[in-house]
Design a protein around this motif. Sequence first.
Motif, short mmCIF file in Angstrom:
data_model
loop_
_atom_site.label_atom_id
_atom_site.label_comp_id
_atom_site.label_asym_id
_atom_site.label_seq_id
_atom_site.Cartn_x
_atom_site.Cartn_y
_atom_site.Cartn_z
N GLN A 90 13.88 12.13 61.68
CA GLN A 90 14.14 12.61 60.74
C GLN A 90 15.71 12.28 60.27
O GLN A 90 16.48 12.64 59.17
N GLN A 99 11.62 11.70 67.51
CA GLN A 99 10.77 12.30 68.39
C GLN A 99 9.47 11.82 68.67
O GLN A 99 8.71 11.09 67.69
N GLN A 110 8.66 23.32 60.07
CA GLN A 110 9.97 23.41 59.92
C GLN A 110 10.81 22.21 60.50
O GLN A 110 12.06 21.70 59.99
N GLY A 111 10.49 21.66 61.64
CA GLY A 111 11.08 20.52 62.15
C GLY A 111 10.73 19.15 61.61
O GLY A 111 10.98 18.03 62.31
N LYS A 171 7.72 17.96 61.38
CA LYS A 171 6.51 17.31 62.00
C LYS A 171 5.26 17.55 61.06
O LYS A 171 4.70 18.63 60.68
#
Lengths: 113, 112
Positions: free
Chosen positions: A50, A56, B96-97, B99
Motif C-alpha cells: 500500500q 503484506q 478496507q485494508g 486487499k
Amino acid sequence: DGGITQSPKYLFRKEGQNVTLSCEQNLNHDAMYWYRQDPGQGLRLIYYSQIVNDFQKGDIAEGYSVSREKKESFPLTVTSAQKNPTAFYLCASSIKGADTEAFFGQGTRLTVV
Amino acid sequence: AQSVTQPDIHITVSEGASLELRCNYSYGATPYLFWYVQSPGQGLQLLLKYFSGDTLVQGIKGFEAEFKRSQSSFNLRKPSVHWSDAAEYFCAVVNQGGKLIFGQGTELSVKP
C-alpha cells in the motif's frame, strides 16, 4: 503514456534458480499487487503493497519475495522454495484506497524447466 | 475472511442472446465490487465497479451489474452478446485494508 509495464513477457529458467519479475508503473499509484494465475484457479494474491517500504503477504506468499523501495517499482522474486513456479504472473497498481480500480500489466509467463 | 465465488467455470451462449454471469461474495461490511475481463494471454480490463448508491451499475461495452445485498451477489449482465465478448470474466472484492481478491473466473464462449 501512463501505464504499468511487466517485463519480460516470457521467461524461462532452470529448476532451482531464483528469478525476478519486473513491474514498473508511472501512474503515481501508491498500491501495487502481484497475482499468480493458473488455469481454472483464477487470480491468487501473492503480495501487495500500500505504500513504499511496506508490503503484506497475500494468500500464496510462500516461495516468493518482494521489495518496494520505490513508489513506481514492485519486483517479485520467485525463489527455489516455490514448488511449482510455472505460471502466468500479473502485476497491478491502484491509487491507495479500497474504492479505486486496479490497472494491470500484460503479464509475464514464467516456465521453469 | 472475505471471498468471491463464481459458480460457472465455462458458459456458452449464442451471438445475440442475453448473458448473465454469477458472482457471490463473502464480506462483513459493505463491499467494493468489480468486474474485470481478460483476453487470452493479456492483463485485465475493468468493466464496471460498485461502491455505493444505485445498485444497478453500468459499465463499458454494454455490460451492467446489479448488487443484491440480501443475496450477497453481484451478477454481470448483457442484453445481447457479440462474438468479441468471448473472454474470461472475473469478479473481485476489495476490503478496507486494500486487499483485492478475485473469483475463479468464468470463461465465456460465443456461438455464431
